[in-house]
Design a protein around this motif. Structure first.
Motif, PDB file in Angstrom:
ATOM      1  N   LEU A 221      31.389  -6.544 137.661  1.00 12.62           N
ATOM      2  CA  LEU A 221      30.420  -5.562 138.143  1.00 12.62           C
ATOM      3  C   LEU A 221      29.099  -6.215 138.559  1.00 12.62           C
ATOM      4  CD1 LEU A 221      29.837  -2.508 138.549  1.00 12.62           C
ATOM      5  CD2 LEU A 221      28.972  -2.470 136.198  1.00 12.62           C
ATOM      6  N   GLN A 222      28.554  -7.065 137.694  1.00 11.09           N
ATOM      7  CA  GLN A 222      27.268  -7.699 137.989  1.00 11.09           C
ATOM      8  C   GLN A 222      27.383  -8.670 139.157  1.00 11.09           C
ATOM      9  OE1 GLN A 222      24.573  -6.616 136.554  1.00 11.09           O
ATOM     10  NE2 GLN A 222      25.550  -5.393 134.966  1.00 11.09           N
ATOM     11  N   GLY A 223      28.485  -9.415 139.221  1.00  8.84           N
ATOM     12  CA  GLY A 223      28.689 -10.360 140.310  1.00  8.84           C
ATOM     13  C   GLY A 223      28.786  -9.685 141.660  1.00  8.84           C
TER      14      GLY A 223
ATOM     15  N   PRO B   7      24.862   9.886 137.805  1.00  9.87           N
ATOM     16  CA  PRO B   7      23.804   9.564 138.768  1.00  9.87           C
ATOM     17  C   PRO B   7      22.699   8.700 138.172  1.00  9.87           C
ATOM     18  CG  PRO B   7      24.489  11.836 139.028  1.00  9.87           C
ATOM     19  CD  PRO B   7      25.193  11.330 137.800  1.00  9.87           C
ATOM     20  N   ALA B   8      22.352   8.947 136.925  1.00  9.48           N
ATOM     21  CA  ALA B   8      21.295   8.159 136.289  1.00  9.48           C
ATOM     22  C   ALA B   8      21.709   6.704 136.121  1.00  9.48           C
ATOM     23  CB  ALA B   8      20.940   8.765 134.928  1.00  9.48           C
ATOM     24  N   SER B   9      22.957   6.471 135.729  1.00  7.71           N
ATOM     25  CA  SER B   9      23.415   5.090 135.541  1.00  7.71           C
ATOM     26  C   SER B   9      23.493   4.355 136.870  1.00  7.71           C
ATOM     27  CB  SER B   9      24.774   5.060 134.835  1.00  7.71           C
ATOM     28  OG  SER B   9      25.792   5.642 135.632  1.00  7.71           O
ATOM     29  N   MET B  10      23.875   5.053 137.947  1.00  7.35           N
ATOM     30  CA  MET B  10      23.927   4.417 139.265  1.00  7.35           C
ATOM     31  C   MET B  10      22.529   4.019 139.721  1.00  7.35           C
ATOM     32  SD  MET B  10      25.770   3.305 141.773  1.00  7.35           S
ATOM     33  CE  MET B  10      27.379   4.088 141.560  1.00  7.35           C
ATOM     34  N   ALA B  11      21.562   4.883 139.504  1.00  5.96           N
ATOM     35  CA  ALA B  11      20.189   4.576 139.904  1.00  5.96           C
ATOM     36  C   ALA B  11      19.654   3.362 139.152  1.00  5.96           C
ATOM     37  CB  ALA B  11      19.289   5.783 139.665  1.00  5.96           C
ATOM     38  N   GLN B  12      19.942   3.294 137.862  1.00  5.66           N
ATOM     39  CA  GLN B  12      19.442   2.168 137.068  1.00  5.66           C
ATOM     40  C   GLN B  12      20.124   0.869 137.472  1.00  5.66           C
ATOM     41  OE1 GLN B  12      18.764   2.917 132.935  1.00  5.66           O
ATOM     42  NE2 GLN B  12      18.995   0.780 132.341  1.00  5.66           N
ATOM     43  N   LEU B  13      21.439   0.914 137.673  1.00  5.49           N
ATOM     44  CA  LEU B  13      22.184  -0.277 138.070  1.00  5.49           C
ATOM     45  C   LEU B  13      21.708  -0.777 139.433  1.00  5.49           C
ATOM     46  CD1 LEU B  13      24.503  -2.198 137.286  1.00  5.49           C
ATOM     47  CD2 LEU B  13      26.087  -0.585 138.369  1.00  5.49           C
TER      48      LEU B  13
ATOM     49  N   MET C 123      18.300  -2.521 139.196  1.00  4.13           N
ATOM     50  CA  MET C 123      18.397  -3.850 138.589  1.00  4.13           C
ATOM     51  C   MET C 123      18.710  -4.922 139.627  1.00  4.13           C
ATOM     52  SD  MET C 123      20.619  -2.934 135.166  1.00  4.13           S
ATOM     53  CE  MET C 123      21.155  -4.642 134.999  1.00  4.13           C
ATOM     54  N   HIS C 124      19.362  -4.527 140.728  1.00  2.00           N
ATOM     55  CA  HIS C 124      19.819  -5.508 141.715  1.00  2.00           C
ATOM     56  C   HIS C 124      19.118  -5.374 143.060  1.00  2.00           C
ATOM     57  CE1 HIS C 124      23.011  -7.237 139.241  1.00  2.00           C
ATOM     58  NE2 HIS C 124      23.184  -6.018 138.755  1.00  2.00           N
TER      59      HIS C 124
ATOM     60  N   HIS D 215      28.427  -5.065 124.423  1.00  2.53           N
ATOM     61  CA  HIS D 215      27.213  -4.618 125.094  1.00  2.53           C
ATOM     62  C   HIS D 215      27.620  -3.832 126.341  1.00  2.53           C
ATOM     63  CE1 HIS D 215      25.663  -7.942 122.637  1.00  2.53           C
ATOM     64  NE2 HIS D 215      24.488  -7.334 122.702  1.00  2.53           N
ATOM     65  N   CYS D 216      26.746  -3.005 126.827  1.00  2.00           N
ATOM     66  CA  CYS D 216      27.011  -2.230 128.021  1.00  2.00           C
ATOM     67  C   CYS D 216      27.257  -3.159 129.208  1.00  2.00           C
ATOM     68  CB  CYS D 216      25.834  -1.304 128.317  1.00  2.00           C
ATOM     69  SG  CYS D 216      25.965  -0.451 129.901  1.00  2.00           S
ATOM     70  N   PRO D 217      28.346  -2.995 129.939  1.00  2.00           N
ATOM     71  CA  PRO D 217      28.616  -3.868 131.093  1.00  2.00           C
ATOM     72  C   PRO D 217      27.666  -3.634 132.260  1.00  2.00           C
ATOM     73  CG  PRO D 217      30.249  -2.111 130.957  1.00  2.00           C
ATOM     74  CD  PRO D 217      29.430  -2.022 129.710  1.00  2.00           C
ATOM     75  N   ALA D 218      26.890  -2.549 132.217  1.00  2.00           N
ATOM     76  CA  ALA D 218      25.947  -2.261 133.297  1.00  2.00           C
ATOM     77  C   ALA D 218      24.545  -2.764 132.973  1.00  2.00           C
ATOM     78  CB  ALA D 218      25.917  -0.763 133.594  1.00  2.00           C
ATOM     79  N   CYS D 219      23.996  -2.358 131.817  1.00  5.32           N
ATOM     80  CA  CYS D 219      22.595  -2.695 131.498  1.00  5.32           C
ATOM     81  C   CYS D 219      22.458  -3.680 130.343  1.00  5.32           C
ATOM     82  CB  CYS D 219      21.807  -1.425 131.209  1.00  5.32           C
ATOM     83  SG  CYS D 219      22.209  -0.643 129.613  1.00  5.32           S
TER      84      CYS D 219
END
Length: 299
Positions: free
Chosen positions: A177-179, A227-233, A236-237, A9-13
């Motif tokens: 990453l999530q931690g 940039p899109a992935s950074m905005a979404q990540l 989320m937090h 699975h994607c480690p970001a989303c």
């Protein structure tokens, strides 16, 4: 050999809409090939089958790895040091501008040999800095007289203890990453600033060089941000992007390394041209630069 981490699975989303994108070579240390996968949900890319945090250390053991060794070997690294003397001041000004504070409490994660942490300390900031590499910590003590802490200290800081967190080309190296994002939220107050600089695989120089693009830097770079992935990540937090800024010099540095990887010797004129093209695009849109600084605020 190492036991690889394979992402299903994607480690970001956490989406399962992931697929193979390209294969890149580790030009710095091992000369091994690593696959890079793409998430069709958030658009982040990530290095597949990476070493664990306990096994990745040898991939950083190179006299040419500048953030750890502070080397001035070769023209490219000499130019890096020349530019760094300028960028340290610009980074400090950026922190003050977006935090709205002339002094405060700052956490620099992935401090390398401590140049930025030393700069902020000299300017009156209460500075805490984290760095995993023992040789870099020793160099920071020797050169700047500062003690860098281990990264796992991030998990034990008091809540809302910092005004600003900075990560200059570090987030792409972090296994948890999530931690890390959860702790960014925990140790910053509402309105606190998080400043993250990372390479941008959607830049024109990345498109030009493809798999040879030096900023893929596998397997040390675990993630490759858009940039899109950074905005979404960030969203989320509990963070929002309040501004972005291009890192003008990175375009030239990455292009020079990419030329060196491709042709053994660095072709400076083509490298300069590709860096210039990337920066021209970023004049109208900072999100097109080779590396982007994201200024984020805790909501």
């Amino acid at each position: 050999m190492f036991t690889p981490i394979h992402h299903y699975h994607c480690p970001a989303c956490n989406s399962d809409k992931i697929e193979y994108a390209l294969t890149a070579k580790d030009h710095t240390v091992s000369k091994e090939d690593f696959d890079i996968w793409h998430c069709n949900q958030c658009s982040i890319r990530f290095t597949q089958d990476i070493p664990t945090i306990d096994q990745i250390g040898p991939y950083y053991q190179s006299a040419n790895y500048i953030s750890h060794s502070n080397t001035k070997k070769g023209l490219i690294n000499q130019l890096y040091h020349l530019v760094r003397n300028y960028t340290l001041g610009s980074k400090a000004r950026l922190v003050k501008k977006y935090s709205g504070q002339s002094t405060g409490r700052i956490l620099d994660i992935g401090a390398g040999v401590g140049a930025f942490a030393s700069t902020m300390k000299e300017q009156g900031w209460h500075t805490t800095a984290l760095e995993p590499d023992s040789s870099a910590r020793a160099e920071a003590k020797k050169q700047y007289g500062i003690d860098l802490m281990l990264p796992n200290e991030l998990y034990s800081f008091e809540p809302q203890i910092f005004d600003v967190i900075t990560m200059w080309h570090v987030l792409e190296h972090v296994h948890d990453l999530q931690g890390y994002w959860k702790n960014f939220n925990r140790v910053l107050p509402v309105g606190g600033k998080l400043i993250i600089a990372v390479p941008n695989y959607t830049s024109s120089d990345a498109e030009h060089y493809g798999a040879i693009w030096a900023a893929y830097d596998v397997p040390r770079h675990l993630y490759h941000f858009s940039p899109a992935s950074m905005a979404q990540l960030a969203g989320m937090h509990g963070f929002s992007i309040v501004a972005t800024q291009p890192m003008w010099f990175d375009s030239f540095y990455v292009a020079m390394l990419s030329e060196q990887y491709q042709y053994v010797v660095t072709r400076y004129l083509p490298a300069f041209w590709q860096g210039l093209k990337s920066n021209f695009a970023a004049i109208m849109n900072p999100n097109k630069c080779s590396s982007v600084i994201y200024i984020l605020q805790k909501n």
